[in-house]
Design a protein around this motif. Structure first.
Motif, PDB file in Angstrom:
ATOM      1  N   SER A 124       0.829  -1.210   0.000  1.00  0.00           N
ATOM      2  CA  SER A 124       0.000   0.000   0.000  1.00  0.00           C
ATOM      3  C   SER A 124       0.859   1.253   0.000  1.00  0.00           C
ATOM      4  O   SER A 124       0.624   2.196  -0.769  1.00  0.00           O
ATOM      5  CB  SER A 124      -0.923   0.009   1.222  1.00  0.00           C
ATOM      6  N   ILE A 125       1.865   1.262   0.873  1.00  0.00           N
ATOM      7  CA  ILE A 125       2.748   2.430   0.984  1.00  0.00           C
ATOM      8  C   ILE A 125       3.499   2.642  -0.327  1.00  0.00           C
ATOM      9  O   ILE A 125       3.612   3.778  -0.816  1.00  0.00           O
ATOM     10  CB  ILE A 125       3.718   2.247   2.163  1.00  0.00           C
ATOM     11  N   LEU A 126       4.004   1.561  -0.914  1.00  0.00           N
ATOM     12  CA  LEU A 126       4.776   1.661  -2.150  1.00  0.00           C
ATOM     13  C   LEU A 126       3.921   2.201  -3.293  1.00  0.00           C
ATOM     14  O   LEU A 126       4.350   3.085  -4.049  1.00  0.00           O
ATOM     15  CB  LEU A 126       5.349   0.285  -2.514  1.00  0.00           C
ATOM     16  N   ILE A 127       2.691   1.695  -3.412  1.00  0.00           N
ATOM     17  CA  ILE A 127       1.798   2.145  -4.487  1.00  0.00           C
ATOM     18  C   ILE A 127       1.496   3.635  -4.357  1.00  0.00           C
ATOM     19  O   ILE A 127       1.547   4.395  -5.335  1.00  0.00           O
ATOM     20  CB  ILE A 127       0.483   1.322  -4.487  1.00  0.00           C
ATOM     21  N   TYR A 160       4.401  13.799   3.607  1.00  0.00           N
ATOM     22  CA  TYR A 160       3.880  13.401   2.291  1.00  0.00           C
ATOM     23  C   TYR A 160       2.547  14.082   2.000  1.00  0.00           C
ATOM     24  O   TYR A 160       2.330  14.576   0.886  1.00  0.00           O
ATOM     25  CB  TYR A 160       3.725  11.883   2.217  1.00  0.00           C
ATOM     26  N   LEU A 161       1.649  14.133   2.990  1.00  0.00           N
ATOM     27  CA  LEU A 161       0.354  14.781   2.776  1.00  0.00           C
ATOM     28  C   LEU A 161       0.524  16.264   2.473  1.00  0.00           C
ATOM     29  O   LEU A 161      -0.181  16.816   1.613  1.00  0.00           O
ATOM     30  CB  LEU A 161      -0.532  14.594   4.016  1.00  0.00           C
ATOM     31  N   THR A 162       1.468  16.928   3.147  1.00  0.00           N
ATOM     32  CA  THR A 162       1.736  18.334   2.873  1.00  0.00           C
ATOM     33  C   THR A 162       2.262  18.517   1.452  1.00  0.00           C
ATOM     34  O   THR A 162       1.832  19.427   0.723  1.00  0.00           O
ATOM     35  CB  THR A 162       2.758  18.893   3.881  1.00  0.00           C
ATOM     36  N   ALA A 163       3.202  17.645   1.045  1.00  0.00           N
ATOM     37  CA  ALA A 163       3.786  17.736  -0.302  1.00  0.00           C
ATOM     38  C   ALA A 163       2.720  17.506  -1.374  1.00  0.00           C
ATOM     39  O   ALA A 163       2.659  18.240  -2.379  1.00  0.00           O
ATOM     40  CB  ALA A 163       4.914  16.723  -0.452  1.00  0.00           C
ATOM     41  N   VAL A 203      -4.274  15.869 -14.553  1.00  0.00           N
ATOM     42  CA  VAL A 203      -3.422  15.412 -13.447  1.00  0.00           C
ATOM     43  C   VAL A 203      -4.087  15.684 -12.099  1.00  0.00           C
ATOM     44  O   VAL A 203      -3.936  14.899 -11.146  1.00  0.00           O
ATOM     45  CB  VAL A 203      -2.039  16.113 -13.512  1.00  0.00           C
ATOM     46  N   ALA A 204      -4.844  16.784 -12.003  1.00  0.00           N
ATOM     47  CA  ALA A 204      -5.431  17.214 -10.724  1.00  0.00           C
ATOM     48  C   ALA A 204      -6.250  16.126 -10.023  1.00  0.00           C
ATOM     49  O   ALA A 204      -6.019  15.847  -8.834  1.00  0.00           O
ATOM     50  CB  ALA A 204      -6.276  18.469 -10.944  1.00  0.00           C
ATOM     51  N   PRO A 205      -7.235  15.470 -10.701  1.00  0.00           N
ATOM     52  CA  PRO A 205      -8.000  14.434  -9.991  1.00  0.00           C
ATOM     53  C   PRO A 205      -7.140  13.252  -9.547  1.00  0.00           C
ATOM     54  O   PRO A 205      -7.421  12.623  -8.526  1.00  0.00           O
ATOM     55  CB  PRO A 205      -9.060  13.997 -11.009  1.00  0.00           C
ATOM     56  N   LEU A 206      -6.081  12.957 -10.305  1.00  0.00           N
ATOM     57  CA  LEU A 206      -5.204  11.842  -9.944  1.00  0.00           C
ATOM     58  C   LEU A 206      -4.429  12.150  -8.662  1.00  0.00           C
ATOM     59  O   LEU A 206      -4.290  11.292  -7.781  1.00  0.00           O
ATOM     60  CB  LEU A 206      -4.225  11.547 -11.090  1.00  0.00           C
ATOM     61  N   ILE A 207      -3.899  13.377  -8.555  1.00  0.00           N
ATOM     62  CA  ILE A 207      -3.123  13.724  -7.365  1.00  0.00           C
ATOM     63  C   ILE A 207      -4.043  13.913  -6.157  1.00  0.00           C
ATOM     64  O   ILE A 207      -3.660  13.605  -5.016  1.00  0.00           O
ATOM     65  CB  ILE A 207      -2.246  14.981  -7.617  1.00  0.00           C
ATOM     66  N   ILE A 208      -5.271  14.381  -6.383  1.00  0.00           N
ATOM     67  CA  ILE A 208      -6.243  14.480  -5.275  1.00  0.00           C
ATOM     68  C   ILE A 208      -6.616  13.086  -4.779  1.00  0.00           C
ATOM     69  O   ILE A 208      -6.718  12.845  -3.559  1.00  0.00           O
ATOM     70  CB  ILE A 208      -7.497  15.267  -5.725  1.00  0.00           C
ATOM     71  N   ALA A 209      -6.818  12.143  -5.699  1.00  0.00           N
ATOM     72  CA  ALA A 209      -7.100  10.754  -5.313  1.00  0.00           C
ATOM     73  C   ALA A 209      -5.934  10.168  -4.526  1.00  0.00           C
ATOM     74  O   ALA A 209      -6.126   9.422  -3.553  1.00  0.00           O
ATOM     75  CB  ALA A 209      -7.390   9.915  -6.557  1.00  0.00           C
ATOM     76  N   ALA A 242      -3.473   8.358   0.569  1.00  0.00           N
ATOM     77  CA  ALA A 242      -2.419   8.547   1.567  1.00  0.00           C
ATOM     78  C   ALA A 242      -2.998   8.898   2.928  1.00  0.00           C
ATOM     79  O   ALA A 242      -2.507   8.431   3.971  1.00  0.00           O
ATOM     80  CB  ALA A 242      -1.463   9.645   1.107  1.00  0.00           C
ATOM     81  N   TYR A 243      -4.069   9.689   2.946  1.00  0.00           N
ATOM     82  CA  TYR A 243      -4.687  10.100   4.215  1.00  0.00           C
ATOM     83  C   TYR A 243      -5.187   8.886   5.001  1.00  0.00           C
ATOM     84  O   TYR A 243      -5.051   8.822   6.225  1.00  0.00           O
ATOM     85  CB  TYR A 243      -5.845  11.054   3.930  1.00  0.00           C
ATOM     86  N   PHE A 244      -5.743   7.901   4.286  1.00  0.00           N
ATOM     87  CA  PHE A 244      -6.318   6.741   4.970  1.00  0.00           C
ATOM     88  C   PHE A 244      -5.348   5.564   5.116  1.00  0.00           C
ATOM     89  O   PHE A 244      -5.483   4.770   6.050  1.00  0.00           O
ATOM     90  CB  PHE A 244      -7.571   6.265   4.218  1.00  0.00           C
ATOM     91  N   LEU A 245      -4.380   5.446   4.217  1.00  0.00           N
ATOM     92  CA  LEU A 245      -3.554   4.231   4.194  1.00  0.00           C
ATOM     93  C   LEU A 245      -2.089   4.431   4.572  1.00  0.00           C
ATOM     94  O   LEU A 245      -1.426   3.487   5.012  1.00  0.00           O
ATOM     95  CB  LEU A 245      -3.613   3.582   2.808  1.00  0.00           C
ATOM     96  N   LEU A 246      -1.555   5.637   4.393  1.00  0.00           N
ATOM     97  CA  LEU A 246      -0.124   5.839   4.612  1.00  0.00           C
ATOM     98  C   LEU A 246       0.202   5.829   6.103  1.00  0.00           C
ATOM     99  O   LEU A 246      -0.464   6.501   6.901  1.00  0.00           O
ATOM    100  CB  LEU A 246       0.335   7.153   3.985  1.00  0.00           C
ATOM    101  N   GLN A 247       1.224   5.086   6.469  1.00  0.00           N
ATOM    102  CA  GLN A 247       1.666   5.005   7.863  1.00  0.00           C
ATOM    103  C   GLN A 247       3.042   5.627   8.003  1.00  0.00           C
ATOM    104  O   GLN A 247       3.791   5.748   7.030  1.00  0.00           O
ATOM    105  CB  GLN A 247       1.696   3.540   8.319  1.00  0.00           C
ATOM    106  N   ASN A 248       3.384   5.992   9.238  1.00  0.00           N
ATOM    107  CA  ASN A 248       4.688   6.585   9.492  1.00  0.00           C
ATOM    108  C   ASN A 248       5.786   5.525   9.452  1.00  0.00           C
ATOM    109  O   ASN A 248       5.618   4.418   9.973  1.00  0.00           O
ATOM    110  CB  ASN A 248       4.694   7.284  10.852  1.00  0.00           C
ATOM    111  N   ILE A 249       6.907   5.883   8.842  1.00  0.00           N
ATOM    112  CA  ILE A 249       8.056   4.989   8.710  1.00  0.00           C
ATOM    113  C   ILE A 249       9.260   5.665   9.350  1.00  0.00           C
ATOM    114  O   ILE A 249       9.490   6.867   9.152  1.00  0.00           O
ATOM    115  CB  ILE A 249       8.373   4.687   7.225  1.00  0.00           C
TER     116      ILE A 249
END
Length: 465
Positions: A9-12, A77-80, A169-175, A180-187
């Motif tokens: 998930s993180i890699l994708i 990542y969310l900020t970027a 590109v906009a809808p893709l980066i928003i998606a 990331a908001y729901f699946l990305l974890q801290n490493i």
């Protein structure tokens, strides 16, 4: 490569974000004439669509070494991604050129974080013997996206408006932000580091001046201040930045990464590759559009098979690295790239277009065998504690090398064309330009052979064990 659902998930998520960031580096090239026409601006302002993006992106990279350690993975990542999405929307709906450039710069602020952060996350997530496969997946973003950009841009600009380069590109980066908001974890672990404000100022001025000077050399003579002046300022201020990093207690960028022999060798090989790859890649569109007078879209189609082989074989090259190491894989890849480049150097005014396709395909096949393995080799030489600094250092050097390579090879093309014209007065302009392009391809191929010689200093997998 067996990885957990968390790792997958993180890699994708990171690969999608980085892919879109790198895609934006080359999307503008084909669309620039349309943008200049709509806003009634000249080339001097228009070039900031690409140069400005590259400058801000390059300046952000050293700062990410600090940000990666100071902020959580998720927050950074969310900020970027949020910055990149905001910049994309601003540019897509821009009513005038200043707002378009502002959106483009905001995009670059976010995109500058993607690559270094992804490298660090992968190095933390995977064991050394699995990193090659993971970095191979990253190669999809780092190498396929810039190669796809001109083809995709040509297709969109021909059938739609340049604004769709942002609006699609906009809808893709928003998606990606939502994922990331729901699946990305801290490493990794957070560190409380003192912010080196002077270091940021010096790196911004130094690297910004270097990148601007080299990028200006593509369109101006080296005798102009915009070239030699900014390169000189960049070298002096970057030198001051390096001196400060060696003497301050909490450096923005830890120069201790340069104590590791294998990191230095892999980075040097990458420097030569970037000079030859980016400078050489610029020559084929020039040959197609100026010498053969094809459209930008046809030029993009010639590049597309090479882009496809990059996409399909990047993960495979990573698995080969995990199995065999970098030494022989890099040697085979570099020699293959040289062969493809020599084929491109042999093209004439009447060569069939399939020869250009074959030459570029072989060139990309070789590059996909070497680029991610050599990057993984550099990172594997470092302890995890130095990974943010190593990633930032490697990425910064990569960008400067690409910028310098483009400027240097454009200069070689220009000077050799002028010299040929002086001794062949009756030659038509296209034949004179063809001569310059062929000389440049030969130079790029010879640089590749020099990089092949450097692989002698790499260790084999058995020597490390």
């Amino acid at each position: 490569m067996n990885i957990s659902q968390k790792q997958k998930s993180i890699l994708i998520i990171l690969v999608i974000g980085t892919f879109l960031g790198f895609l934006n580096q080359t999307l503008m090239n084909v669309a620039l004439p349309n943008i200049m026409s709509e806003f009634h601006i000249g080339t001097d302002l228009g070039q900031w669509m690409t140069n400005g993006y590259m400058l801000v992106n390059g300046v952000m990279v050293p700062l990410t070494a600090f940000l990666i350690q100071r902020l959580t993975t998720r927050r950074l990542y969310l900020t970027a991604v949020a910055l990149f999405a905001a910049g994309t929307l601003i540019a897509g709906f821009a009513p005038n050129f200043p707002i378009l450039i502002t959106g483009r710069m905001i995009q670059a602020l976010g995109a500058g974080v993607f690559g270094p952060l992804m490298n660090v996350v992968v190095m933390n997530l995977f064991e050394p013997d699995k990193r090659g496969g993971a970095m191979g997946s990253i190669g999809l973003a780092l190498n396929f996206a810039p190669a796809l950009g001109p083809t995709l841009s040509g297709l969109i600009v021909t059938n739609l408006s340049w604004r769709y380069l942002f609006l699609l590109v906009a809808p893709l980066i928003i998606a990606n932000f939502i994922l990331a908001y729901f699946l990305l974890q801290n490493i990794g672990e957070q560190k409380i580091l003192k912010f080196d404000f002077l270091g940021v100022v010096l790196s911004s001025i130094g690297l910004g001046s270097l990148l601007y000077g080299f990028s200006s050399a593509g369109a101006s003579d080296w005798s102009e201040f915009t070239v030699w002046g900014f390169v000189l300022i960049g070298l002096v201020v970057t030198g001051l930045f390096i001196w400060r990093q060696l003497t301050v207690k909490t450096p923005l960028l830890n120069m201790a990464v340069l104590k590791y022999r294998d990191f230095i060798i892999a980075t040097l090989i990458n420097v030569v590759l970037m000079i030859a790859m980016y400078g050489g890649a610029m020559m084929l569109p020039l040959y197609m559009q100026r010498v053969r007078e094809t459209s930008a879209f046809v030029s993009g189609l010639v590049l597309f098979p090479g882009a496809l082989v990059t996409a399909f074989l990047s993960p495979w090259s990573g698995r080969l690295y995990d199995r065999y190491g970098a030494k022989y894989l890099a040697l085979i890849g570099i020699i293959t790239t040289s062969i493809g480049t020599f084929i491109l150097a042999s093209m004439s005014l009447t060569s069939p277009l399939w020869l250009a396709v074959v030459g570029q395909f072989i060139r990309q096949l070789g590059l996909v065998l070497v680029l991610m393995p050599i990057q993984t080799e550099a990172f594997n030489a470092l302890p995890l504690s130095l990974m943010p600094d190593g990633s930032a250092m490697f990425t910064t050097i990569r960008q400067i090398s690409a910028s310098f390579g483009t400027a240097a090879l454009v200069t070689i093309m220009t000077k050799s064309s002028m010299g040929y014209a002086d001794t062949h007065f009756s030659m038509i302009a296209t034949r004179i330009q063809l001569h310059g392009i062929r000389v440049t391809f030969i130079t790029a191929a010879l640089l590749m052979l020099f990089a092949a010689a450097l692989t002698y200093f790499l260790k084999t997998k058995n020597q490390k064990e």
